[in-house]
Design a protein around this motif. Structure first.
Motif, PDB file in Angstrom:
ATOM      1  N   THR A  93      -1.290  -7.224   3.747  1.00 33.79           N
ATOM      2  CA  THR A  93      -0.672  -6.009   3.195  1.00 33.79           C
ATOM      3  C   THR A  93      -1.676  -4.995   2.657  1.00 33.79           C
ATOM      4  O   THR A  93      -1.274  -3.930   2.195  1.00 33.79           O
ATOM      5  CB  THR A  93       0.308  -6.360   2.054  1.00 33.79           C
ATOM      6  OG1 THR A  93      -0.415  -6.938   0.966  1.00 33.79           O
ATOM      7  CG2 THR A  93       1.386  -7.317   2.532  1.00 33.79           C
ATOM      8  N   MET A  94      -2.972  -5.312   2.710  1.00 35.11           N
ATOM      9  CA  MET A  94      -3.985  -4.413   2.147  1.00 35.11           C
ATOM     10  C   MET A  94      -5.035  -4.052   3.192  1.00 35.11           C
ATOM     11  O   MET A  94      -5.316  -4.850   4.094  1.00 35.11           O
ATOM     12  CB  MET A  94      -4.673  -5.066   0.933  1.00 35.11           C
ATOM     13  CG  MET A  94      -3.790  -5.213  -0.277  1.00 35.11           C
ATOM     14  SD  MET A  94      -4.727  -5.837  -1.712  1.00 35.11           S
ATOM     15  CE  MET A  94      -3.465  -5.730  -2.982  1.00 35.11           C
ATOM     16  N   PRO A  95      -5.645  -2.869   3.081  1.00 38.34           N
ATOM     17  CA  PRO A  95      -6.717  -2.481   3.998  1.00 38.34           C
ATOM     18  C   PRO A  95      -7.895  -3.447   3.897  1.00 38.34           C
ATOM     19  O   PRO A  95      -8.149  -4.040   2.838  1.00 38.34           O
ATOM     20  CB  PRO A  95      -7.112  -1.086   3.521  1.00 38.34           C
ATOM     21  CG  PRO A  95      -5.958  -0.594   2.719  1.00 38.34           C
ATOM     22  CD  PRO A  95      -5.322  -1.798   2.113  1.00 38.34           C
ATOM     23  N   ALA A  96      -8.627  -3.598   4.993  1.00 42.20           N
ATOM     24  CA  ALA A  96      -9.718  -4.568   5.065  1.00 42.20           C
ATOM     25  C   ALA A  96     -10.754  -4.368   3.970  1.00 42.20           C
ATOM     26  O   ALA A  96     -11.273  -5.342   3.405  1.00 42.20           O
ATOM     27  CB  ALA A  96     -10.376  -4.506   6.438  1.00 42.20           C
ATOM     28  N   GLU A  97     -11.066  -3.113   3.624  1.00 38.79           N
ATOM     29  CA  GLU A  97     -12.086  -2.861   2.614  1.00 38.79           C
ATOM     30  C   GLU A  97     -11.620  -3.329   1.236  1.00 38.79           C
ATOM     31  O   GLU A  97     -12.408  -3.854   0.444  1.00 38.79           O
ATOM     32  CB  GLU A  97     -12.438  -1.371   2.571  1.00 38.79           C
ATOM     33  CG  GLU A  97     -13.548  -1.014   1.589  1.00 38.79           C
ATOM     34  CD  GLU A  97     -14.839  -1.804   1.817  1.00 38.79           C
ATOM     35  OE1 GLU A  97     -15.514  -2.145   0.819  1.00 38.79           O
ATOM     36  OE2 GLU A  97     -15.171  -2.095   2.979  1.00 38.79           O
ATOM     37  N   LYS A  98     -10.329  -3.157   0.936  1.00 43.05           N
ATOM     38  CA  LYS A  98      -9.801  -3.638  -0.338  1.00 43.05           C
ATOM     39  C   LYS A  98      -9.781  -5.169  -0.376  1.00 43.05           C
ATOM     40  O   LYS A  98     -10.021  -5.778  -1.420  1.00 43.05           O
ATOM     41  CB  LYS A  98      -8.403  -3.076  -0.589  1.00 43.05           C
ATOM     42  CG  LYS A  98      -8.400  -1.597  -0.968  1.00 43.05           C
ATOM     43  CD  LYS A  98      -7.050  -1.153  -1.471  1.00 43.05           C
ATOM     44  CE  LYS A  98      -7.094   0.296  -1.954  1.00 43.05           C
ATOM     45  NZ  LYS A  98      -5.788   0.747  -2.501  1.00 43.05           N
ATOM     46  N   VAL A  99      -9.491  -5.772   0.760  1.00 46.00           N
ATOM     47  CA  VAL A  99      -9.519  -7.228   0.834  1.00 46.00           C
ATOM     48  C   VAL A  99     -10.929  -7.737   0.561  1.00 46.00           C
ATOM     49  O   VAL A  99     -11.131  -8.718  -0.161  1.00 46.00           O
ATOM     50  CB  VAL A  99      -9.038  -7.714   2.221  1.00 46.00           C
ATOM     51  CG1 VAL A  99      -9.221  -9.220   2.357  1.00 46.00           C
ATOM     52  CG2 VAL A  99      -7.580  -7.334   2.441  1.00 46.00           C
ATOM     53  N   LYS A 100     -11.904  -7.060   1.108  1.00 45.72           N
ATOM     54  CA  LYS A 100     -13.313  -7.460   0.950  1.00 45.72           C
ATOM     55  C   LYS A 100     -13.717  -7.483  -0.522  1.00 45.72           C
ATOM     56  O   LYS A 100     -14.485  -8.350  -0.954  1.00 45.72           O
ATOM     57  CB  LYS A 100     -14.197  -6.501   1.740  1.00 45.72           C
ATOM     58  CG  LYS A 100     -15.680  -6.846   1.729  1.00 45.72           C
ATOM     59  CD  LYS A 100     -16.467  -5.855   2.580  1.00 45.72           C
ATOM     60  CE  LYS A 100     -17.951  -6.175   2.562  1.00 45.72           C
ATOM     61  NZ  LYS A 100     -18.724  -5.215   3.402  1.00 45.72           N
ATOM     62  N   GLN A 101     -13.223  -6.541  -1.311  1.00 50.79           N
ATOM     63  CA  GLN A 101     -13.601  -6.437  -2.728  1.00 50.79           C
ATOM     64  C   GLN A 101     -12.524  -6.967  -3.670  1.00 50.79           C
ATOM     65  O   GLN A 101     -12.590  -6.755  -4.872  1.00 50.79           O
ATOM     66  CB  GLN A 101     -13.904  -4.973  -3.060  1.00 50.79           C
ATOM     67  CG  GLN A 101     -15.010  -4.351  -2.237  1.00 50.79           C
ATOM     68  CD  GLN A 101     -16.337  -5.079  -2.401  1.00 50.79           C
ATOM     69  OE1 GLN A 101     -16.639  -5.628  -3.464  1.00 50.79           O
ATOM     70  NE2 GLN A 101     -17.151  -5.092  -1.349  1.00 50.79           N
TER      71      GLN A 101
END
Length: 290
Positions: free
Chosen positions: A237-245
């Motif tokens: 449910t979240m963009p990849a960059e937000k998942v990364k951080q």
């Protein structure tokens, strides 16, 4: 030897990843810790029966495993993630307890209400209801949230909880408990999770009000407010960059693992919290709920 809490589990940056909704445990990197190898029970819930929504994965799976190891039978309510749900059932049965698989969409009133009767038919009673399943989606602009999306979020997160509680209290005996999963978003809403955050605020309010309404029946109602927890909901449910951080913005500098919440649900379900009702337990990695 004790572990430094900042280093007990993986810290960001996490591998970039995304999944289609609703998300699956086996596709996550790192794989979440549900307490499979760590949780030790001590008979706090012996011979009780728990209905847990969203217990195929994430927080729900961790709670189901802990409840089973504390002596409870568990009804596993889930949407469509059959493999995840079957894995949860295996852990419950390995603990020597009964697992009942209940596939369906709690956003549908008839299915939500039927879960309680299914619990009664399969297990003969209902002592614990955990309203844990949730829907969320990320939107950068208000205009991007459709009426259908808003409705789905409320039907899954709020309406279903109302239906389940209404049915459950008809059968619950004094000493029974209801535990709702709210969120840090209840008071510190993420702007891009507007619909989800709004429902989580409503859950906190519902919990407090319901606790007063059913106290005379001997039923306690509490809520847990997690911060960033590493579950399939995140990469789906979240963009990849937000998942990364994900989780980096907490004092503990990492996301929490589902296993780190299970003991709180056990406490609230057990007689050890007999004077606790209408409470909101914050498990946020140190981020304050303003």
């Amino acid at each position: 030897m004790q572990n430094h809490p900042q280093h007990k589990h993986p810290q960001p940056p996490l591998p970039e990843q995304q999944q289609e909704m609703p998300g699956y445990t086996d596709k996550m990197d790192p794989r979440p810790d549900h307490g499979e190898e760590s949780y030790r029970g001590s008979g706090k819930l012996t011979d009780r029966v728990a209905l847990i929504t969203g217990s195929d994965s994430g927080i729900g799976r961790a709670v189901a495993i802990a409840f089973a190891r504390e002596g409870a039978d568990v009804v596993i309510s889930y949407l469509e993630e059959d493999e995840d749900a079957q894995e949860t059932a295996r852990w419950i049965e390995k603990a020597g307890r009964k697992a009942v698989l209940a596939r369906g969409d709690i956003a549908d009133e008839n299915f939500a209400r039927s879960l309680v009767q299914r619990t009664m038919d399969e297990c003969g009673r209902i002592d614990i209801l955990v309203n844990n399943a949730a829907h969320q989606a990320t939107f950068e602009k208000l205009e991007d949230i459709t009426a259908r999306e808003w409705d789905l979020t409320f039907r899954t997160n709020i309406y279903a909880m109302f239906y389940l509680c209404q049915e459950a209290v008809r059968h619950m005996k004094p000493g029974s408990t209801i535990i709702n999963t709210s969120s840090i978003n209840a008071t510190s809403p993420s702007p891009t999770l507007l619909a989800y955050a709004t429902t989580k605020g409503a859950i906190a309010n519902f919990t407090s009000g319901l606790a007063g309404l059913v106290a005379e029946r001997g039923i306690r109602v509490n809520a847990v407010a997690p911060g960033p927890i590493w579950t399939p909901l995140i990469p789906s449910t979240m963009p990849a960059e937000k998942v990364k951080q994900f989780g980096k913005n907490t004092p503990l500098k990492r996301p929490g693992q589902p296993a780190e919440l299970a003991a709180t649900y056990v406490l609230l379900a057990s007689d050890e919290s007999s004077y606790t009702t209408g409470a909101l337990y914050e498990i946020t990695g140190g981020r304050p709920m303003l």
